[in-house]
Write an enzyme that holds these catalytic residues in place. Structure first.
Site, short mmCIF file in Angstrom:
data_model
loop_
_atom_site.label_atom_id
_atom_site.label_comp_id
_atom_site.label_asym_id
_atom_site.label_seq_id
_atom_site.Cartn_x
_atom_site.Cartn_y
_atom_site.Cartn_z
N ALA A 187 88.42 -16.85 51.74
CA ALA A 187 87.19 -17.31 52.38
C ALA A 187 86.19 -17.58 51.25
O ALA A 187 86.13 -16.81 50.29
CB ALA A 187 86.64 -16.23 53.30
N ASN A 222 80.97 -20.37 55.07
CA ASN A 222 79.50 -20.44 55.14
C ASN A 222 79.06 -21.44 54.09
O ASN A 222 79.80 -21.75 53.15
CB ASN A 222 78.88 -19.06 54.85
CG ASN A 222 79.28 -18.52 53.49
OD1 ASN A 222 80.40 -18.02 53.32
ND2 ASN A 222 78.42 -18.64 52.51
N HIS A 248 90.76 -7.09 56.07
CA HIS A 248 91.86 -7.07 55.11
C HIS A 248 92.88 -6.04 55.55
O HIS A 248 92.59 -4.85 55.61
CB HIS A 248 91.34 -6.75 53.71
CG HIS A 248 90.47 -7.83 53.15
ND1 HIS A 248 90.96 -8.91 52.48
CD2 HIS A 248 89.14 -8.01 53.20
CE1 HIS A 248 89.96 -9.71 52.13
NE2 HIS A 248 88.84 -9.17 52.56
N SER A 286 90.32 -13.23 53.73
CA SER A 286 89.46 -12.69 54.80
C SER A 286 89.51 -13.57 56.03
O SER A 286 89.26 -14.77 55.95
CB SER A 286 87.99 -12.68 54.37
OG SER A 286 87.78 -11.85 53.30
N HIS A 333 90.16 -6.32 45.62
CA HIS A 333 89.06 -7.06 45.00
C HIS A 333 88.48 -6.24 43.85
O HIS A 333 88.42 -5.02 43.91
CB HIS A 333 87.95 -7.32 46.03
CG HIS A 333 88.36 -8.21 47.16
ND1 HIS A 333 88.89 -7.72 48.33
CD2 HIS A 333 88.33 -9.57 47.28
CE1 HIS A 333 89.16 -8.75 49.13
NE2 HIS A 333 88.84 -9.87 48.53
N TYR A 352 85.42 -6.12 43.15
CA TYR A 352 84.16 -5.49 43.58
C TYR A 352 84.37 -4.15 44.27
O TYR A 352 83.44 -3.38 44.45
CB TYR A 352 83.34 -6.42 44.48
CG TYR A 352 83.97 -6.81 45.80
CD1 TYR A 352 84.12 -5.90 46.84
CD2 TYR A 352 84.42 -8.11 46.00
CE1 TYR A 352 84.71 -6.26 48.04
CE2 TYR A 352 85.00 -8.49 47.19
CZ TYR A 352 85.14 -7.56 48.22
OH TYR A 352 85.73 -7.92 49.39
N GLU A 353 85.62 -3.88 44.68
CA GLU A 353 85.89 -2.58 45.29
C GLU A 353 85.96 -1.48 44.23
O GLU A 353 86.11 -0.31 44.58
CB GLU A 353 87.20 -2.64 46.07
CG GLU A 353 87.12 -3.54 47.30
CD GLU A 353 88.46 -3.72 47.99
OE1 GLU A 353 88.74 -2.97 48.94
OE2 GLU A 353 89.23 -4.61 47.57
N HIS A 411 78.56 -11.08 56.07
CA HIS A 411 80.03 -10.98 56.08
C HIS A 411 80.56 -11.32 57.47
O HIS A 411 81.64 -11.91 57.61
CB HIS A 411 80.45 -9.57 55.66
CG HIS A 411 81.93 -9.39 55.52
ND1 HIS A 411 82.73 -10.22 54.74
CD2 HIS A 411 82.77 -8.48 56.05
CE1 HIS A 411 83.99 -9.82 54.82
NE2 HIS A 411 84.05 -8.77 55.61
N MET A 416 84.95 -14.45 45.76
CA MET A 416 85.09 -13.19 45.01
C MET A 416 86.55 -12.80 44.78
O MET A 416 86.85 -11.62 44.61
CB MET A 416 84.37 -12.08 45.76
CG MET A 416 82.90 -12.37 46.06
SD MET A 416 82.16 -11.09 47.07
CE MET A 416 80.62 -11.87 47.58
N SER A 417 87.44 -13.76 44.80
CA SER A 417 88.87 -13.43 44.61
C SER A 417 89.54 -14.58 43.90
O SER A 417 88.91 -15.37 43.20
CB SER A 417 89.53 -13.17 45.96
OG SER A 417 89.59 -14.37 46.72
N1 HPA Z 1 79.82 -16.30 48.14
C1 HPA Z 1 80.77 -15.53 47.59
N2 HPA Z 1 81.88 -15.18 48.23
C2 HPA Z 1 82.03 -15.63 49.49
C3 HPA Z 1 81.08 -16.44 50.12
C4 HPA Z 1 79.91 -16.78 49.41
O1 HPA Z 1 79.01 -17.50 49.90
N3 HPA Z 1 81.57 -16.70 51.36
C5 HPA Z 1 82.75 -16.09 51.46
N4 HPA Z 1 83.06 -15.44 50.33
#
Ligand code: HPA
Length: 271
Positions: free
Chosen positions: A111, A232, A59, A26, A81, A83-84, A244, A208-209
């Protein structure tokens, strides 16, 4: 899904066997628009049987075969992903394809949120290891030969590649963190209580990847390197909500450093 139809198409289209595949996470996709990439061969995911179009902003959704820093590389802009709602088999299909094409290595980028309080937003982190909290494993099911049924994950992120990343960062005058990536499904971000728990578990970053891809890449016999862009601070570390948008913005702000590091990594890739 099986990857055999996609592999047949990819073998017909691929201009060469890549030395290295690079998965662009990302906000880190700018390499797919570099001059080298524009001079290369771009294959949209939608040309590959079984590949749906990606759904998340940031993406891209293409493979770009190009000469990059003196190497034959395939850049993957966009990933699938869990989650998709995609099956795990699709999430890891690109790794199967790179393995079966004859690639030697994969660089996974993502990310992630930082848990380690010594880290800051915008830092890059070389993955030393991971914790799989997806609640599943991409190797469940019939074993995909000739990879081992029970592959060793002791050094899933290649130590020589990690040393090389650190050396590249030093040469560039960059700070490169090292740490453990904890992977989970998302798509909700974590709660502060979960983040406190994950710190106790030994995680430095959360995302998440990457975890399923790294597992399958190792089972395919690929050497694996991983870089997180810490976009973050994880939930509850700062007194603010997560979005996001901030993840994308921090990725964009780090893109120059990230690109320099990846270029240096590829230029002098260890044997
Ligand atoms: N948590 C999960 N996935 C993420 C985060 C997060 O804080 N930041 C970027 N992808």
């Amino acid at each position: 899904m099986t990857y055999s139809d996609a592999l047949r198409v990819l073998k017909a289209k691929a201009p060469f066997v890549p030395d290295l595949a690079i998965v662009l996470g990302s906000g880190l996709g700018s390499l797919a628009d570099s001059s080298e990439a524009r001079a290369g061969l771009s294959i949209p995911f939608t040309d590959l049987p079984g590949f749906p179009a990606p759904t998340v902003a940031g993406h891209g959704g293409k493979l770009v075969f190009c000469e990059f820093e003196g190497r034959k590389v395939v850049l993957q802009a966009g990933r699938f992903h869990f989650y998709e709602g995609h099956p795990m088999s699709l999430v890891v299909t690109p790794m199967r394809l790179y393995g079966r094409l004859g690639a030697k290595a994969v660089l996974l980028t993502n990310a992630a949120g930082a848990l380690n309080p010594a880290f800051a937003v915008g830092d890059l982190m070389a993955l030393t290891d991971h914790i799989n909290l997806f609640g599943t494993n991409p190797l469940i099911g019939s074993n995909v030969e000739p990879g081992p049924r029970f592959p060793d994950m002791t050094a899933i992120y290649d130590p020589a590649y990690r040393e090389h990343l650190l050396a590249c960062a030093r040469q560039l005058g960059q700070t490169l963190r090292e740490g453990v990536y904890l992977g989970l499904t998302g798509p909700s971000y974590e709660t502060p209580a979960e983040i406190r728990a994950f710190r106790i578990l030994g995680a430095d970053a959360v995302g998440m990847s990457t975890v399923p891809e790294a597992i399958v890449a190792r089972q395919e016999g690929l050497r694996v390197a991983g870089i997180s862009c810490l976009c973050n601070m994880a939930a509850g570390i700062l007194p603010q909500a997560l979005t996001h948008q901030e993840v994308l913005e921090a990725g964009a702000a780090a893109a120059g450093r990230f690109e320099s590091l990846v270029r240096a990594f590829v230029r002098n890739l260890p044997q």
